[in-house]
Scaffold this motif. Sequence first.
Motif, mmCIF file in Angstrom:
data_model
loop_
_atom_site.group_PDB
_atom_site.id
_atom_site.type_symbol
_atom_site.label_atom_id
_atom_site.label_comp_id
_atom_site.label_asym_id
_atom_site.label_seq_id
_atom_site.Cartn_x
_atom_site.Cartn_y
_atom_site.Cartn_z
ATOM 1 N N ASP A 1 0.850 -1.190 0.000
ATOM 2 C CA ASP A 1 0.000 0.000 0.000
ATOM 3 C C ASP A 1 0.887 1.243 0.000
ATOM 4 O OD1 ASP A 1 -2.349 1.438 0.010
ATOM 5 O OD2 ASP A 1 -2.575 1.389 2.192
ATOM 6 N N GLU B 1 -10.754 3.809 2.927
ATOM 7 C CA GLU B 1 -9.790 4.612 2.168
ATOM 8 C C GLU B 1 -10.059 4.352 0.697
ATOM 9 O OE1 GLU B 1 -5.816 3.832 3.749
ATOM 10 O OE2 GLU B 1 -6.095 5.525 5.114
ATOM 11 N N GLU C 1 -9.117 4.018 -2.806
ATOM 12 C CA GLU C 1 -7.855 3.781 -3.501
ATOM 13 C C GLU C 1 -8.113 3.033 -4.811
ATOM 14 O OE1 GLU C 1 -4.663 2.265 -1.104
ATOM 15 O OE2 GLU C 1 -5.455 3.104 0.759
ATOM 16 N N ASP D 1 -9.312 0.272 1.269
ATOM 17 C CA ASP D 1 -8.398 -0.124 2.347
ATOM 18 C C ASP D 1 -9.028 0.272 3.683
ATOM 19 O OD1 ASP D 1 -6.141 -0.911 3.728
ATOM 20 O OD2 ASP D 1 -5.100 0.989 3.408
ATOM 21 N N LYS E 1 -5.184 -1.892 9.806
ATOM 22 C CA LYS E 1 -5.340 -1.987 8.354
ATOM 23 C C LYS E 1 -5.495 -3.413 7.846
ATOM 24 C CE LYS E 1 -4.145 2.384 7.314
ATOM 25 N NZ LYS E 1 -4.838 3.248 6.382
ATOM 26 N N GLY F 1 -2.801 4.174 -2.175
ATOM 27 C CA GLY F 1 -2.998 5.081 -1.041
ATOM 28 C C GLY F 1 -4.251 5.888 -1.289
ATOM 29 N N THR F 2 -4.806 6.419 -0.236
ATOM 30 C CA THR F 2 -6.047 7.189 -0.311
ATOM 31 C C THR F 2 -5.919 8.320 -1.320
ATOM 32 O OG1 THR F 2 -6.340 6.720 2.012
ATOM 33 C CG2 THR F 2 -7.718 8.453 1.093
#
Length: 410
Positions: free
Chosen positions: A122, A195, A197, A229, A249, A344-345
């Motif tokens: 990630d 999140e 992504e 995520d 996570k 990633g976000t």
Amino acid sequence: MSNWLNVSDHHDFSIHNLPFGVYSNNGVGTPCVAIGDSIIDLKAAAEAGVFDGLGVDASVFDAPILNPFIETGKAMWSAVRSRLQESLRDESSALSASKSSILRDRLTAEMLLPLHVGDYTDFYSSIEHATNVGKMFRDPENALLPNWRHIPVGYHGRASSIVVSGTDIKRPQGQTLPPDAKVPMFGPTKRLDFELEMAFVVGKTTKLGSSISTAEAEDHIFGMTVFNDWSARDIQKWEYVPLGPFLAKNFASTVSPWIVTMEALEPFRCASIKQDPEVLPYLQYEGDHNFDINLQVDLTPENGSASTICKSNFKYMYWNMAQQLAHHTVNGCNVNVGDMMASGTISGHEEDSFGSMLELCWGGKKDIALNNGDTRKFILDGDTITMKAHCENEHFRVGFGEAVGKILPS
Ligand code: CA
């Protein structure tokens, strides 16, 4: 339109897309491709002669995952996709002749996790997201840590808990340090978050000790999928120092069932924002390596209707996939077909484009309004999070489908 199924060019699964997935054929995982509201069973298509002359080993379609097909390489992914496009345009094709045994109803099909994901990484590549989190968790004046503009920051995630869209998610329990408390407590997370992504799927295995350059990187990518995520912010805040995310996570990540190929995304390629300061040579690149992909997150309460709480775009990414893969392997780390690398976000500039509830509620300081008059700061039991993604120009649309997950009590 020009296809005998009469699928609109502006359908998520238009003839310009043809994403790959795996569906349950009476309990047997079978590779397939989406077209409109149908799916093409690739095993049945191969048996009917649809891929004759391409030299593809039909056994790759007699597998419960896409990994064997992906291992056939970029030229074969393209050849199979092209043959399907030609077949859908030609009413006298083998696909058309055997359509009753090849096509299935997509809307009622059970979709499965389409890959064996050996490893999941990630990244943390949105400058807006990293800045927002830095402001909330650390220092509003110096939100980005000194390494952020030099390294595509990432961590190794947990592949075992990646699940396909539609899988319910149990609210995780864990240790948190309540505000003003001196010792931690144990219990269900009170700050459950998503999140927003995208993830790319590695399409070519490399040897330990070898590296992938930014110029080579896209030859090593099979395609992309929507990736949620899930994150427990209170657990994260207590545990993340000094080694980064762990139990906050690794309890679940939800992916959409369809992998859109890089070839289908080609018309939506765009430039990334200029990186300042200049990055080290191994991270420099030529050409455009970002993609204009519209992203949306809906929250649906139990027995309620959907509220769109975020609209973002993949093009906001500061670090692109070529840089991520080059960085990941520059030390000789090997990658394998089926590995997933999440972005990633993905947050934009505007407040309604922030890709997590942590940002949308600004650390709990604001309410997120829903259509029915309710509000949220974080996700409640019974809430369903739906992520969608699509590319569209004046001629056609290429969609990713949905990554859906409902939260059940601990
Ligand atoms: Ca993440």
